[in-house]
Design a protein around this motif. Structure first.
Motif, PDB file in Angstrom:
ATOM      1  N   TYR A  30       0.806  -1.229   0.000  1.00 52.47           N
ATOM      2  CA  TYR A  30       0.000   0.000   0.000  1.00 52.47           C
ATOM      3  C   TYR A  30       0.839   1.279   0.000  1.00 52.47           C
ATOM      4  CZ  TYR A  30      -3.744  -3.298   0.858  1.00 52.47           C
ATOM      5  OH  TYR A  30      -4.624  -4.348   0.739  1.00 52.47           O
ATOM      6  N   LYS A  31       2.171   1.112  -0.186  1.00 55.02           N
ATOM      7  CA  LYS A  31       3.098   2.245  -0.346  1.00 55.02           C
ATOM      8  C   LYS A  31       3.031   3.220   0.833  1.00 55.02           C
ATOM      9  CE  LYS A  31       2.781   1.616  -5.278  1.00 55.02           C
ATOM     10  NZ  LYS A  31       2.374   2.078  -6.568  1.00 55.02           N
ATOM     11  N   ARG A  32       3.378   2.694   1.997  1.00 53.96           N
ATOM     12  CA  ARG A  32       3.390   3.479   3.232  1.00 53.96           C
ATOM     13  C   ARG A  32       4.828   3.698   3.703  1.00 53.96           C
ATOM     14  NH1 ARG A  32      -1.320   4.012   1.865  1.00 53.96           N
ATOM     15  NH2 ARG A  32      -3.129   3.178   2.970  1.00 53.96           N
ATOM     16  N   VAL A  33       5.094   4.916   4.164  1.00 51.91           N
ATOM     17  CA  VAL A  33       6.398   5.232   4.754  1.00 51.91           C
ATOM     18  C   VAL A  33       6.312   4.904   6.244  1.00 51.91           C
ATOM     19  CG1 VAL A  33       8.119   7.029   5.172  1.00 51.91           C
ATOM     20  CG2 VAL A  33       6.779   7.045   3.051  1.00 51.91           C
ATOM     21  N   GLU A  44      24.545   0.771  20.873  1.00 49.08           N
ATOM     22  CA  GLU A  44      24.210   0.470  22.272  1.00 49.08           C
ATOM     23  C   GLU A  44      22.720   0.668  22.534  1.00 49.08           C
ATOM     24  OE1 GLU A  44      25.728   1.733  26.750  1.00 49.08           O
ATOM     25  OE2 GLU A  44      26.721   2.611  24.998  1.00 49.08           O
ATOM     26  N   PHE A  45      22.119   1.635  21.819  1.00 51.93           N
ATOM     27  CA  PHE A  45      20.712   1.952  22.027  1.00 51.93           C
ATOM     28  C   PHE A  45      19.951   1.935  20.702  1.00 51.93           C
ATOM     29  CE2 PHE A  45      23.140   4.272  25.299  1.00 51.93           C
ATOM     30  CZ  PHE A  45      22.615   3.672  26.443  1.00 51.93           C
ATOM     31  N   PRO A  46      18.627   1.681  20.749  1.00 50.98           N
ATOM     32  CA  PRO A  46      17.811   1.763  19.528  1.00 50.98           C
ATOM     33  C   PRO A  46      17.736   3.198  19.008  1.00 50.98           C
ATOM     34  CG  PRO A  46      16.621   0.656  21.323  1.00 50.98           C
ATOM     35  CD  PRO A  46      17.852   1.274  21.904  1.00 50.98           C
ATOM     36  N   TYR A  47      17.491   3.360  17.707  1.00 51.81           N
ATOM     37  CA  TYR A  47      17.364   4.688  17.115  1.00 51.81           C
ATOM     38  C   TYR A  47      16.240   4.663  16.081  1.00 51.81           C
ATOM     39  CZ  TYR A  47      20.423   2.346  13.714  1.00 51.81           C
ATOM     40  OH  TYR A  47      20.972   1.445  12.827  1.00 51.81           O
ATOM     41  N   GLU A  48      15.802   5.844  15.669  1.00 59.13           N
ATOM     42  CA  GLU A  48      14.662   5.961  14.774  1.00 59.13           C
ATOM     43  C   GLU A  48      15.103   6.078  13.317  1.00 59.13           C
ATOM     44  OE1 GLU A  48      11.459   8.771  15.960  1.00 59.13           O
ATOM     45  OE2 GLU A  48      11.690   9.565  13.913  1.00 59.13           O
ATOM     46  N   ILE A  49      14.385   5.402  12.430  1.00 63.61           N
ATOM     47  CA  ILE A  49      14.628   5.470  10.987  1.00 63.61           C
ATOM     48  C   ILE A  49      13.303   5.770  10.292  1.00 63.61           C
ATOM     49  CG2 ILE A  49      15.239   4.133   8.928  1.00 63.61           C
ATOM     50  CD1 ILE A  49      16.957   2.342  10.709  1.00 63.61           C
ATOM     51  N   ILE A  50      13.340   6.715   9.356  1.00 61.01           N
ATOM     52  CA  ILE A  50      12.194   6.918   8.457  1.00 61.01           C
ATOM     53  C   ILE A  50      12.500   6.082   7.223  1.00 61.01           C
ATOM     54  CG2 ILE A  50      10.871   8.568   7.090  1.00 61.01           C
ATOM     55  CD1 ILE A  50      10.490   8.773  10.168  1.00 61.01           C
ATOM     56  N   TYR A  51      11.585   5.181   6.863  1.00 59.21           N
ATOM     57  CA  TYR A  51      11.926   4.109   5.928  1.00 59.21           C
ATOM     58  C   TYR A  51      10.829   3.872   4.905  1.00 59.21           C
ATOM     59  CZ  TYR A  51      14.299  -0.368   4.896  1.00 59.21           C
ATOM     60  OH  TYR A  51      14.994  -1.389   4.310  1.00 59.21           O
ATOM     61  N   HIS A  52      11.251   3.778   3.629  1.00 63.93           N
ATOM     62  CA  HIS A  52      10.359   3.459   2.512  1.00 63.93           C
ATOM     63  C   HIS A  52      10.626   1.996   2.140  1.00 63.93           C
ATOM     64  CE1 HIS A  52       9.772   7.878   1.486  1.00 63.93           C
ATOM     65  NE2 HIS A  52      10.796   7.893   2.329  1.00 63.93           N
ATOM     66  N   PRO A  53       9.818   1.035   2.592  1.00 61.81           N
ATOM     67  CA  PRO A  53      10.119  -0.378   2.340  1.00 61.81           C
ATOM     68  C   PRO A  53       9.745  -0.800   0.921  1.00 61.81           C
ATOM     69  CG  PRO A  53       8.072  -0.196   3.562  1.00 61.81           C
ATOM     70  CD  PRO A  53       8.584   1.216   3.379  1.00 61.81           C
ATOM     71  N   TYR A  54      10.606  -1.672   0.312  1.00 58.83           N
ATOM     72  CA  TYR A  54      10.400  -2.097  -1.071  1.00 58.83           C
ATOM     73  C   TYR A  54      10.350  -3.619  -1.260  1.00 58.83           C
ATOM     74  CZ  TYR A  54      11.885   2.709  -2.219  1.00 58.83           C
ATOM     75  OH  TYR A  54      12.001   4.069  -2.306  1.00 58.83           O
ATOM     76  N   HIS A  55      11.110  -4.347  -0.469  1.00 57.94           N
ATOM     77  CA  HIS A  55      11.256  -5.782  -0.751  1.00 57.94           C
ATOM     78  C   HIS A  55      11.624  -6.520   0.538  1.00 57.94           C
ATOM     79  CE1 HIS A  55      12.057  -9.222  -3.395  1.00 57.94           C
ATOM     80  NE2 HIS A  55      13.125  -9.466  -2.655  1.00 57.94           N
ATOM     81  N   ILE A  56      11.110  -7.754   0.674  1.00 60.01           N
ATOM     82  CA  ILE A  56      11.418  -8.597   1.833  1.00 60.01           C
ATOM     83  C   ILE A  56      12.112  -9.861   1.328  1.00 60.01           C
ATOM     84  CG2 ILE A  56      10.444  -9.894   3.786  1.00 60.01           C
ATOM     85  CD1 ILE A  56       7.983  -7.992   3.583  1.00 60.01           C
ATOM     86  N   LYS A  57      13.166 -10.267   2.032  1.00 57.33           N
ATOM     87  CA  LYS A  57      13.917 -11.465   1.604  1.00 57.33           C
ATOM     88  C   LYS A  57      14.334 -12.281   2.822  1.00 57.33           C
ATOM     89  CE  LYS A  57      18.203 -12.764  -0.862  1.00 57.33           C
ATOM     90  NZ  LYS A  57      17.695 -13.681  -1.881  1.00 57.33           N
ATOM     91  N   GLN A  58      14.255 -13.587   2.676  1.00 61.30           N
ATOM     92  CA  GLN A  58      14.778 -14.469   3.712  1.00 61.30           C
ATOM     93  C   GLN A  58      16.132 -14.993   3.260  1.00 61.30           C
ATOM     94  OE1 GLN A  58      12.767 -18.231   4.535  1.00 61.30           O
ATOM     95  NE2 GLN A  58      13.184 -18.009   6.712  1.00 61.30           N
ATOM     96  N   LEU A  95       8.264   7.184  -1.606  1.00 60.17           N
ATOM     97  CA  LEU A  95       9.126   7.317  -2.773  1.00 60.17           C
ATOM     98  C   LEU A  95       9.155   5.986  -3.521  1.00 60.17           C
ATOM     99  CD1 LEU A  95      11.089   9.435  -4.066  1.00 60.17           C
ATOM    100  CD2 LEU A  95      12.910   8.241  -2.872  1.00 60.17           C
ATOM    101  N   GLU A  96       8.664   5.977  -4.746  1.00 68.45           N
ATOM    102  CA  GLU A  96       8.603   4.759  -5.562  1.00 68.45           C
ATOM    103  C   GLU A  96      10.007   4.293  -5.969  1.00 68.45           C
ATOM    104  OE1 GLU A  96       5.861   3.091  -6.627  1.00 68.45           O
ATOM    105  OE2 GLU A  96       4.205   4.494  -6.402  1.00 68.45           O
ATOM    106  N   ASN A  97      10.115   3.031  -6.318  1.00 67.69           N
ATOM    107  CA  ASN A  97      11.375   2.524  -6.877  1.00 67.69           C
ATOM    108  C   ASN A  97      11.039   1.589  -8.030  1.00 67.69           C
ATOM    109  OD1 ASN A  97      12.441  -0.509  -6.335  1.00 67.69           O
ATOM    110  ND2 ASN A  97      10.766   0.022  -4.967  1.00 67.69           N
ATOM    111  N   ASN A  98      11.985   1.416  -8.957  1.00 69.25           N
ATOM    112  CA  ASN A  98      11.759   0.505 -10.085  1.00 69.25           C
ATOM    113  C   ASN A  98      12.863  -0.557 -10.149  1.00 69.25           C
ATOM    114  OD1 ASN A  98      13.836   2.130 -10.824  1.00 69.25           O
ATOM    115  ND2 ASN A  98      12.974   2.809 -12.768  1.00 69.25           N
TER     116      ASN A  98
END
Length: 199
Positions: A30-33, A44-58, A95-98
Motif C-alpha cells: 500500500y506504499k506506506r512510509v 548500544e541503544f535503539p534509534y529511529e529510521i524513516i523508511y520506505h520499504p520495497y522488498h522482503i527477503k529471507q 518514494l517509488e522505486n523501479n
C-alpha cells in the motif's frame, strides 16, 4: 497411531521479528512510509529510521527488508527484522522505486550489496568428496562446472565479494582455497591468519 513427522524446515522459531512480516508486506503493497525503531549490532541503544520499504527477503533463516532510508549513506538499506523494536506508519509521501529485485541479488550471495562490481573468483578444491559436494550444491548460480586440474579440482564464480561470500568460503575450511584474484586471496589469507591466531 500418531502420524510421524515426515518433513522438517530450517526455521528458527525463536527468532524475533517475524511478527513484523505482515506489517512490512502491507506497507510495501500500500506504499506506506514507516517509522522504525531499530538497533543494529554496533549500536548500544535503539534509534529511529524513516523508511520506505520495497522488498522482503529471507536468507540463512533470517528475514530482511530492503528500502530507502533518506539518512543512510547508500540508496538502498537492508534491515534485519530481528533487530527491529517497533514499527509505525507515517503520513510522509512514499518514494517509488523501479528496482528489479531478481537482478539486484543476481551477483551476490546473501543480502549485503556493495558498490563492487562482479568479478571472476577462481577456487581450488583439494579433495574429490568436496569437489562432488560443491558440484551438486553450487556456492552461487554463476558457478562454472567443477573440473579436475592435475591432482586437484577447480571452479570459478562471477559475483561481487561481500561478507556472505567470505563466510561461505570459510565454511569449507582447508578443503578449498581461492587462487584468483589477488584481492580476494589476500582477504581470505588475512581471515585465515586471524582465525588461526585465535586458537
Amino acid at each position: 497411531a500418531e502420524p510421524k513427522n515426515i518433513i522438517s524446515f530450517d526455521n528458527n522459531e525463536y527468532l524475533r521479528g517475524r511478527e513484523f512480516l505482515s506489517v512490512l508486506f502491507n506497507a510495501i503493497l500500500y506504499k506506506r512510509v514507516l517509522k522504525i525503531i531499530y538497533q543494529d549490532f554496533k549500536s548500544e541503544f535503539p534509534y529511529e529510521i524513516i523508511y520506505h520499504p520495497y522488498h522482503i527477503k529471507q536468507f540463512n533463516s533470517r528475514w530482511f527488508v530492503f528500502g530507502f532510508n533518506p539518512s543512510a549513506p547508500y540508496p538502498i538499506q537492508n534491515l534485519a527484522l530481528d533487530r527491529i523494536h517497533e514499527i509505525s506508519e507515517t503520513n510522509a509521501e512514499y518514494l517509488e522505486n523501479n528496482i528489479d529485485w531478481k537482478e539486484y541479488f543476481d551477483d551476490i550471495i546473501g543480502v549485503t550489496k556493495s558498490a563492487d562490481q562482479a568479478i571472476e573468483i577462481k577456487i581450488k578444491i583439494y579433495d574429490e568428496e568436496q569437489a562432488s559436494y560443491i558440484s551438486t550444491k553450487p556456492l552461487h548460480h554463476s558457478q562454472k562446472p567443477v573440473r579436475k586440474v592435475g591432482e586437484y579440482f577447480e571452479t570459478s564464480l562471477k559475483l561481487a565479494p561481500n561478507f556472505e561470500l567470505y563466510k561461505s568460503l570459510l565454511s569449507y575450511g582447508p578443503s578449498i582455497s581461492v587462487i584468483y584474484p589477488d584481492e580476494v586471496v589476500k582477504k581470505m589469507k588475512s581471515l585465515a591468519t586471524l582465525m588461526s591466531a585465535r586458537y
